[in-house]
Design a protein around this motif. Structure first.
Motif, PDB file in Angstrom:
ATOM      1  N   ILE A 163       6.285  46.712 -39.618  1.00  0.00           N
ATOM      2  CA  ILE A 163       6.389  46.211 -38.244  1.00  0.00           C
ATOM      3  C   ILE A 163       7.354  45.039 -38.161  1.00  0.00           C
ATOM      4  O   ILE A 163       8.239  45.018 -37.292  1.00  0.00           O
ATOM      5  CB  ILE A 163       5.004  45.780 -37.717  1.00  0.00           C
ATOM      6  CG1 ILE A 163       4.102  46.993 -37.557  1.00  0.00           C
ATOM      7  CG2 ILE A 163       5.145  45.062 -36.374  1.00  0.00           C
ATOM      8  CD1 ILE A 163       2.698  46.664 -37.131  1.00  0.00           C
ATOM      9  N   ILE A 164       7.199  44.084 -39.048  1.00  0.00           N
ATOM     10  CA  ILE A 164       8.026  42.886 -38.951  1.00  0.00           C
ATOM     11  C   ILE A 164       9.491  43.193 -39.247  1.00  0.00           C
ATOM     12  O   ILE A 164      10.402  42.615 -38.642  1.00  0.00           O
ATOM     13  CB  ILE A 164       7.501  41.755 -39.888  1.00  0.00           C
ATOM     14  CG1 ILE A 164       8.149  40.418 -39.522  1.00  0.00           C
ATOM     15  CG2 ILE A 164       7.723  42.084 -41.338  1.00  0.00           C
ATOM     16  CD1 ILE A 164       7.880  39.960 -38.124  1.00  0.00           C
ATOM     17  N   MET A 165       9.749  44.139 -40.152  1.00  0.00           N
ATOM     18  CA  MET A 165      11.131  44.513 -40.437  1.00  0.00           C
ATOM     19  C   MET A 165      11.763  45.226 -39.246  1.00  0.00           C
ATOM     20  O   MET A 165      12.943  45.020 -38.941  1.00  0.00           O
ATOM     21  CB  MET A 165      11.211  45.403 -41.675  1.00  0.00           C
ATOM     22  CG  MET A 165      11.199  44.641 -42.993  1.00  0.00           C
ATOM     23  SD  MET A 165      12.434  43.300 -43.104  1.00  0.00           S
ATOM     24  CE  MET A 165      13.978  44.178 -42.862  1.00  0.00           C
ATOM     25  N   VAL A 166      10.982  46.061 -38.543  1.00  0.00           N
ATOM     26  CA  VAL A 166      11.497  46.721 -37.332  1.00  0.00           C
ATOM     27  C   VAL A 166      11.878  45.674 -36.296  1.00  0.00           C
ATOM     28  O   VAL A 166      12.947  45.749 -35.677  1.00  0.00           O
ATOM     29  CB  VAL A 166      10.444  47.691 -36.752  1.00  0.00           C
ATOM     30  CG1 VAL A 166      10.853  48.147 -35.352  1.00  0.00           C
ATOM     31  CG2 VAL A 166      10.275  48.899 -37.663  1.00  0.00           C
ATOM     32  N   VAL A 167      11.015  44.674 -36.106  1.00  0.00           N
ATOM     33  CA  VAL A 167      11.280  43.606 -35.143  1.00  0.00           C
ATOM     34  C   VAL A 167      12.540  42.834 -35.535  1.00  0.00           C
ATOM     35  O   VAL A 167      13.394  42.539 -34.689  1.00  0.00           O
ATOM     36  CB  VAL A 167      10.079  42.652 -35.033  1.00  0.00           C
ATOM     37  CG1 VAL A 167      10.423  41.451 -34.146  1.00  0.00           C
ATOM     38  CG2 VAL A 167       8.869  43.378 -34.463  1.00  0.00           C
ATOM     39  N   ILE A 168      12.654  42.504 -36.805  1.00  0.00           N
ATOM     40  CA  ILE A 168      13.794  41.718 -37.287  1.00  0.00           C
ATOM     41  C   ILE A 168      15.108  42.487 -37.129  1.00  0.00           C
ATOM     42  O   ILE A 168      16.122  41.938 -36.681  1.00  0.00           O
ATOM     43  CB  ILE A 168      13.574  41.316 -38.758  1.00  0.00           C
ATOM     44  CG1 ILE A 168      12.560  40.163 -38.819  1.00  0.00           C
ATOM     45  CG2 ILE A 168      14.886  40.904 -39.426  1.00  0.00           C
ATOM     46  CD1 ILE A 168      12.053  39.877 -40.193  1.00  0.00           C
ATOM     47  N   ILE A 169      15.086  43.765 -37.473  1.00  0.00           N
ATOM     48  CA  ILE A 169      16.298  44.586 -37.333  1.00  0.00           C
ATOM     49  C   ILE A 169      16.691  44.708 -35.870  1.00  0.00           C
ATOM     50  O   ILE A 169      17.869  44.607 -35.512  1.00  0.00           O
ATOM     51  CB  ILE A 169      16.081  45.971 -37.976  1.00  0.00           C
ATOM     52  CG1 ILE A 169      15.980  45.828 -39.504  1.00  0.00           C
ATOM     53  CG2 ILE A 169      17.233  46.917 -37.627  1.00  0.00           C
ATOM     54  CD1 ILE A 169      15.546  47.087 -40.217  1.00  0.00           C
ATOM     55  N   LEU A 170      15.688  44.911 -34.998  1.00  0.00           N
ATOM     56  CA  LEU A 170      15.966  44.968 -33.556  1.00  0.00           C
ATOM     57  C   LEU A 170      16.515  43.636 -33.049  1.00  0.00           C
ATOM     58  O   LEU A 170      17.475  43.605 -32.265  1.00  0.00           O
ATOM     59  CB  LEU A 170      14.679  45.315 -32.790  1.00  0.00           C
ATOM     60  CG  LEU A 170      14.295  46.785 -32.709  1.00  0.00           C
ATOM     61  CD1 LEU A 170      12.929  46.937 -32.048  1.00  0.00           C
ATOM     62  CD2 LEU A 170      15.349  47.583 -31.942  1.00  0.00           C
ATOM     63  N   GLN A 171      15.905  42.539 -33.494  1.00  0.00           N
ATOM     64  CA  GLN A 171      16.351  41.217 -33.078  1.00  0.00           C
ATOM     65  C   GLN A 171      17.813  41.004 -33.461  1.00  0.00           C
ATOM     66  O   GLN A 171      18.601  40.485 -32.664  1.00  0.00           O
ATOM     67  CB  GLN A 171      15.470  40.147 -33.718  1.00  0.00           C
ATOM     68  CG  GLN A 171      15.695  38.739 -33.197  1.00  0.00           C
ATOM     69  CD  GLN A 171      14.709  37.743 -33.788  1.00  0.00           C
ATOM     70  OE1 GLN A 171      14.110  37.988 -34.835  1.00  0.00           O
ATOM     71  NE2 GLN A 171      14.523  36.618 -33.126  1.00  0.00           N
TER      72      GLN A 171
END
Length: 312
Positions: free
Chosen positions: A227-235
């Protein structure tokens, strides 16, 4: 010796990935990064080293550039301190992140641009002078804007002291920059000779910070990494996309548009990690987004620099 430092600078994204792997398998190896020795906070010291090296590359004339190009600087700063915080807040809400990860993501969005943006801008054939000016000015005003915006976004749900954060940023960021700026003013030739080595030194320090944080939060990262990697990549990619949009709408040329996009997507993730550790000690996972963002931005940025240089 110079070749070794150039090698580190050029292949930074590989070195940081190696540091991550080592920290995951031997997490105690970098435990000292988050420790204190004789009352000295090692993480803050490492961050200060990065900002000091940045200061030694700056001159008073660099800040005069702000007044010569008020439009580009103003657009970049407004995007930095409006788009990035709102983007971080929206992503945290959209993915229903817990308090700790929300703090970490929002701090990534409210800190100033990272020094790595200058290197990536150079490799991408962007406007390096604009990048340096944006990084420097956004960093100088960060003691006021970072705590204030962070308070506006999370102050109602997560308690922290914005004044303490203001003092912390002064100590970690402003004082080292002033010392570096003073050294460059007094001994310009010496600082000019250091320029070939400083990017590599900063890169090594960033690797140590990332490895220390990831090692200390190994279990949390392994259990929440998807989850956090998806958020970071999107950010990261949304910041770059919005940077392109802002630059285009502002009527900038191609080099300046690339620079704005890079400046938005490259955050001072090391500072966000330090602030999370110092001001949210009960939320240990708050340091995770900054560490992971640092890994991702340097890995993806190195690849995108090649793409920009060849095809944009």
């Amino acid at each position: 010796m110079k070749r070794i430092f150039k090698f580190i600078e050029r292949y930074f994204f590989i070195i940081i990935l190696l540091a991550v792997v080592i920290s995951l398998f031997y997490s105690n190896s970098f435990k000292w990064v988050l420790s204190e020795y004789n009352g000295i906070n090692m993480l803050n010291l490492l961050l200060s080293i990065i900002l000091f090296t940045m200061g030694t590359t700056l001159k008073v004339d660099d800040f005069v550039t702000v007044f010569k190009n008020p439009k580009e600087i103003s657009v970049g700063l407004l995007a930095q301190y409006i788009i990035m915080p709102i983007l971080a807040f929206c992503l945290a809400k959209m993915f229903s992140l817990n308090d700790a990860l929300t703090v970490g993501i929002i701090l990534v969005g409210t800190v100033p641009g990272g020094t790595a943006s200058d290197v990536i801008t150079f490799l991408s054939k962007g406007d390096v002078a604009l990048s340096v000016s944006l990084t420097a000015v956004s960093t100088v005003i960060s003691p006021i804007l970072t705590p204030m915006i962070t308070l506006l976004l999370i102050g109602n749900q997560i308690h922290f002291n914005p004044f303490d954060m203001f003092i912390s940023i002064l100590e970690i960021v402003i004082i080292p920059i002033i010392l570096g700026l003073t050294l460059n003013y007094k001994f310009p030739k010496f600082c000019d000779e250091l320029k070939d080595y400083l990017p590599a030194i900063s890169s090594i320090v960033i690797c140590l910070i990332v490895a220390g944080v990831i090692g200390a939060n190994k279990q949390a990262i392994l259990t929440s990494s998807v989850i956090i990697m998806v958020v970071i990549i999107l950010q990261y990619f949304l910041a770059m996309f919005l940077g392109f949009c802002v630059g285009h709408l502002a009527g900038m040329d191609k080099k300046q548009i690339i620079t704005i996009a890079i400046e938005l997507s490259f955050q001072n993730s090391g500072l966000s990690t330090g602030l999370a550790k110092n001001h949210f000690p009960n939320l240990s996972q708050a340091t995770v987004p900054g560490a992971l963002y640092s890994v991702w931005q340097n890995f993806a940025g190195s690849i995108l620099a090649y793409v920009f240089r060849r095809y944009v």
